[in-house]
Design an enzyme around this catalytic site. Structure first.
Site, PDB file in Angstrom:
ATOM      1  CE  LYS A 170    -101.401  -4.227  -0.548  1.00 46.45           C
ATOM      2  NZ  LYS A 170    -102.441  -4.797   0.348  1.00 46.45           N
ATOM      3  CG  HIS A 212    -100.585  -3.153  -4.354  1.00 44.85           C
ATOM      4  ND1 HIS A 212     -99.395  -3.841  -4.260  1.00 44.85           N
ATOM      5  CD2 HIS A 212    -101.551  -4.083  -4.558  1.00 44.85           C
ATOM      6  CE1 HIS A 212     -99.631  -5.137  -4.399  1.00 44.85           C
ATOM      7  NE2 HIS A 212    -100.921  -5.310  -4.582  1.00 44.85           N
TER       8      HIS A 212
END
Length: 276
Positions: free
Chosen positions: A166, A162
């Site tokens: 994140k 990600h």
């Protein structure tokens, strides 16, 4: 159900900004010009599609939520904030009788469910708002319940990537691990390989440069004990549009449930797909 008042919490984050745009463009929704934000945010307002959204810091929210509720009756909250804020935010929504859609991952998920179940409101809580990925999870849930021990003796590798911002491990990856556990795989969340380095993502994973700032790539690889059989499941999402579409569906679903008088209930994105 026209004119749903939606408060998007987590501005000025990228996901919430994109979601706010979708709500502004929706014929059946109105964006509430307030947003709960984190203690690190110094700005007083965020601009979305020419609309000014007042940012409410944690220490001010108890007082300022009064004007939100009085000015925007029937308000439903959407939470895409930070994993560290999940449980406190849910408790606040429940105390204030604000139904919500929780898209933020992390936190104590069992405590999160209990908080809603002990309240007067209803909520949709899901680690992933992408309907197609949720459909895949529903298939996995069926397999886990129907074929326990299917992959006994196999080893599992889980890789997820990600955007750098994140903070936590993918909630979707954790959910998938539970299904594999039920099918005979001994594997813990701590074994999930988490990638957040943009250079590695681009050069080794092949993630397009345009989506390094917003993506969710997952691969689950199962290998038999004698290494003669390999089963692999991959789902790669570039950008965030898919999450906005699912979130709007979740909001409409929750509004219908509220119209039916549902309280103290937790719904999932699988419920949203089924339209129960």
């Amino acid at each position: 159900m026209s004119g749903l008042n939606i408060m998007v919490n987590g501005l000025p984050g990228n996901v919430t900004r994109m979601l706010a745009r979708h709500i502004i463009q929706a014929d059946d929704m109105a964006l509430v010009p307030y947003s709960l934000t984190g203690p690190e945010i110094e700005a007083a307002h965020a601009e979305v599609e020419g609309q000014s959204i007042a940012l409410i810091r944690p220490e001010d929210r108890a007082a300022r939520i009064v004007e939100v509720k009085s000015g925007y009756p029937g308000c439903i909250c959407v939470d895409f904030t930070h994993p560290s804020a999940v449980n406190a935010n849910a408790a606040f929504y429940c105390d204030q009788a604000l139904p919500f859609v929780m898209g933020t991952t992390g936190g104590d998920r069992e405590a999160l469910r209990r908080t809603v179940q002990q309240s007067s409101i209803a909520a949709v809580i899901a680690p992933n708002m992408a309907k197609q990925i949720v459909g895949l999870q529903a298939m996995m849930a069926y397999a886990a319940a129907t074929f326990p021990g299917l992959f006994e003796g196999y080893t599992l590798t889980v890789r997820e990537s990600h955007q750098q911002g994140k903070a936590d491990t993918s909630g979707t990856a954790k959910a998938m691990v539970r299904y594999f556990n039920a099918m005979g795989i001994d594997f813990s969340d701590a074994q999930i390989h988490q990638e957040r380095d943009p250079q590695v993502q681009q050069t080794q994973w092949g993630i397009p440069e345009a989506y390094l700032g917003g993506h969710g790539w997952h691969t689950y690889t199962l290998v038999s004990a004698d290494e003669t059989a390999t089963v692999e499941i991959t789902h790669n999402i570039n950008g965030r549009e898919i999450y906005a579409e699912g979130t709007l569906d979740a909001l409409r679903f929750l509004a219908r449930k509220l119209d039916q008088g549902c309280g103290g209930q937790v719904f999932s994105m699988i419920d949203v797909l089924r339209q129960d």
